[in-house]
Design a protein around this motif. Structure first.
Motif, PDB file in Angstrom:
ATOM      1  N   ASP A 139      -6.048  -0.717  -4.623  1.00  0.00           N
ATOM      2  CA  ASP A 139      -5.524  -1.289  -3.373  1.00  0.00           C
ATOM      3  C   ASP A 139      -6.502  -2.317  -2.826  1.00  0.00           C
ATOM      4  OD1 ASP A 139      -4.182  -1.923  -1.101  1.00  0.00           O
ATOM      5  OD2 ASP A 139      -3.989   0.126  -0.346  1.00  0.00           O
ATOM      6  N   GLU A 140      -6.201  -3.569  -3.044  1.00  0.00           N
ATOM      7  CA  GLU A 140      -7.066  -4.668  -2.614  1.00  0.00           C
ATOM      8  C   GLU A 140      -8.541  -4.370  -2.861  1.00  0.00           C
ATOM      9  OE1 GLU A 140      -6.020  -6.703   0.846  1.00  0.00           O
ATOM     10  OE2 GLU A 140      -4.098  -5.680   1.116  1.00  0.00           O
ATOM     11  N   SER A 186       0.836  -1.208   0.000  1.00  0.00           N
ATOM     12  CA  SER A 186       0.000   0.000   0.000  1.00  0.00           C
ATOM     13  C   SER A 186       0.863   1.246   0.000  1.00  0.00           C
ATOM     14  CB  SER A 186      -0.914   0.016   1.221  1.00  0.00           C
ATOM     15  OG  SER A 186      -1.714  -1.124   1.235  1.00  0.00           O
TER      16      SER A 186
END
Ligand SMILES: Nc1ncnc2c1ncn2[C@@H]1O[C@H](COP(=O)(O)OP(=O)(O)OP(=O)(O)O)[C@@H](O)[C@H]1O
Ligand SMILES: [Mg+2]
Lengths: 352, 278
Positions: A158-159, A43
């Motif tokens: 991000d995910e 991240s």
């Protein structure tokens, strides 16, 4: 459209350095996936590219421009957050239009882009609702829509799917793949999920503790991991690692047969890696390794078997069927010589 | 199961009862004040006339005749409104910065701000009076009262706003940054709409605190900027006489704020419990 260059990028929070000189080249239109264990800096790296996190050292360029000091909205990137991060007080339409309004885009242009994105993502019917009145999957599509309408050169995820249930995750994964095909934009995608990484990526970047461990095509990482960490991180279940005996150049791990030959084996110990799916049941005389069947997990199309060796170490076998074996049986396995991985125990690096 | 239902039945009776008892205890002074304001000064000090007396409007008429109630009231409205406005004007950006761009010292600053509330006001009474009167020449001005009220309430206002802003997911603000919104736009288009409830209850509480403030408004004013607190103070006779009249004046002073509080109950409860009762 633009590629990315990351040069010696360092991130420090106060005294603590969490990224230690990352180098990475991303081609225009490439789909790159960052993987790695929790806390490895996925991240952080993504957020430095986005401009949400200051770059402590090194340079990030998008296209030909060094963006270290460029505001997030001026970098030509758009981000999709794990938590969606939609504006709760705005309608779906306004959520998508907000960025364009900030950029003083003409009204009819905004409308055109929002309607088009809504059609692609199948959220036309919800444009007047607020995010509160949407399901998780719909919210995620709105978040993707908000990124699309800005027509960025680089998409950052991000995910994005980790809050969705399994079925929806599969479906949305396909949608993202299609989107990449259609738009041809560069995409950078952070995930924990092996399947997402393997299926989506043109290139996987494995991170650990703020270092890049390996960069490569998904199958290259699977077939030729650079080191023990990548070997065990890529692939599920994880690769079995065995201690070995090296006799000249012949390596064996306890069975009647050797696993293969290793030219110029190092003086120290060698770690032998064999993926669970590459171990094949066989007669004792052909076996490279044997173990007592301890646990069988039946997953429908395949079985995951846990076995225990004489020295109490465990290994895993993934196979389609074990016909008639049951708990406690002693089983024997062989392996193709070119499916065996060798690693130096000291440096953890791949040998050959 | 039986025990659970029994204890919850017990709770079902006990809780409202307790709430009523506590409520009445807190309301009693207002209630007593209201009653007294309709008594003659003579009746007011006689315990046997606590509930049974002949109500009279004399006190209110007397007040209207002898005091310029509206001048005090208008001063209260002006100072309170501007002080609340100014406090929020400074407090919102401050709390925003601390919530979303914290530095290593943010926690210390928050604690330090709170610590200013620990200073006994009386300790700085002399310097304050001296400075404002002889040095700055702002004694007994609206300006001074507005500034003083603002400074007194800033710490608590910033703390409250900070707590509300903290509840807003950081990602939403970051999404705004990605969308290219300016800092002011971030506050106006994202932060304030999301923290609206918290902002309203903070403003309300600040308003009430400013309205009720007595220590400084009484001591730093004489006539020009005198608020309702000063009006009450001026009617306080040392011998404990004129209770009826004092009560009428007090009623007229606290009345507006009690009514305001009554109508905004929901906001206030939410504000004071920091959203704990959701
Ligand atoms: N604000 C911060 N202050 C100090 N350290 C931080 C801060 N943010 C992140 N870190 C540290 O930086 C490292 C990388 O964090 P990051 O969030 O990038 O990990 P990640 O790979 O995304 O993990 P996850 O898979 O859990 O999301 C972690 O060790 C984390 O503790
Ligand atoms: Mg992360």
């Amino acid at each position: 459209m633009a590629g990315l260059t990351i040069r010696d990028v360092v991130k420090a929070y106060g005294e603590v350095e969490v990224m230690h000189g990352v180098n990475l080249d991303i081609d225009d239109g490439e789909f790159v996936v960052f993987v790695g264990p929790s806390g490895c800096g996925k991240s952080t790296l993504l957020r430095m590219i986005a401009g949400l996190e200051e770059i402590s050292g090194g340079e990030i360029s998008i296209g030909d421009t060094v963006v270290n000091e460029v505001a997030p909205s001026k970098r030509g990137v758009a981000m999709v957050f794990q938590t969606y991060a939609l504006y709760p007080h705005m309608t779906v339409y306004n959520n998508m239009a907000f960025g364009l309004k900030q950029a003083k885009t003409p009204k009819d242009e905004i409308d055109r882009r929002v309607q088009q994105a809504a059609k692609v993502l199948d959220i036309v019917d919800y444009l007047d609702r607020t995010p509160r009145a949407l399901s998780g999957g719909q919210r995620q599509r709105v978040a993707i829509g908000r990124a699309i309408v800005r027509e960025p050169e680089v998409f950052l995820f991000d995910e994005p799917l980790s809050n969705l249930d399994a079925a929806l995750r599969g479906q949305t994964r396909l949608e993202i793949a299609r989107l990449h095909e259609r738009l041809g934009a560069t995409m950078i995608y952070v995930t924990h999920d092996q399947v997402e990484a393997m299926t989506l990526a043109d290139k996987i970047v494995v991170l650990r503790l703020g270092y890049v461990e390996q960069v490569g095509k998904p199958m290259d990482l699977y077939n030729k991991p650079d080191n023990l960490f990548v070997a065990q991180f890529i692939g599920s279940p994880a690769m079995n690692i065995f201690n070995s005996k090296v006799d000249g150049k012949t390596v064996s791990i306890g069975g009647d047969k050797s696993v293969g030959d290793l030219e110029n084996a190092p003086a120290g110990d060698v770690a032998v890696g064999i993926r669970p799916e590459h171990l094949i049941a066989c007669k004792k005389s052909e076996a490279v390794i044997s173990g007592k069947l301890e646990l069988i997990e039946r997953l429908g199309d395949h079985i995951i078997a846990h076995l225990i060796r004489d020295d109490n170490s465990e290994f895993i076998v993934k196979t389609e069927d074990f016909a008639s074996n049951s708990k406690g049986d002693l089983m024997h396995f062989k392996v193709d010589a070119d499916r065996v991985h060798y690693f130096d125990k000291e440096s953890e690096k791949r040998i050959s | 199961m039986a025990i659970v239902s029994q204890s919850s039945k017990f709770g079902n009776i006990m809780r409202p009862t307790m709430a009523w008892v506590v409520g009445l205890v807190f309301f009693f002074p207002i209630f007593w004040l209201a009653f007294t304001s309709f008594k003659t000064d003579a009746d007011a000090v006689k315990p046997e006339f606590l509930f049974f007396f002949t109500p009279t409007l004399d006190n209110y008429l007397n007040m209207a005749e002898n005091y310029d109630y509206w001048r005090f009231a208008i001063n209260s409205v002006i100072t309170t409104t501007f002080a609340t406005g100014f406090t929020l004007f400074v407090g919102v950006p401050a709390a925003y910065a601390m919530a979303f761009n914290p530095s290593r010292h943010t926690k210390d600053i928050l604690m330090w701000m709170l610590s200013t509330k620990m200073l006994p006001a009386a300790a700085v009474l002399y310097p304050m009076t001296f400075l404002t009167k002889n040095f700055l020449g702002v004694f007994d001005t609206h300006f001074l009262i507005i500034i003083v009220l603002s400074l007194i309430n800033l710490p608590i206002v910033i703390w409250m706003l900070f707590t509300y802003f903290k509840e807003i997911p950081k990602e939403i603000i970051e999404a705004g940054k990605m969308d290219g919104v300016s800092t002011w736009g971030e506050i106006k288009d994202i932060l304030l709409p999301l923290a609206w409830g918290g902002l309203a209850s903070t403003a309300l509480l600040c308003f009430i605190f400013c309205w009720n403030e007595a220590y400084w408004t009484v001591r730093l004013t004489t006539t020009e900027a005198a608020t309702l607190s000063k009006l009450i103070e001026g009617n306080r006779a040392p011998e404990g006489l004129f209770f009826g009249r004092l009560s009428a004046v007090s009623m007229a002073a606290v009345g507006p704020i009690v009514v305001l509080g009554w109508f905004c109950q929901k906001q206030l409860v939410q504000g004071l419990t920091f959203g704990a009762v959701k």
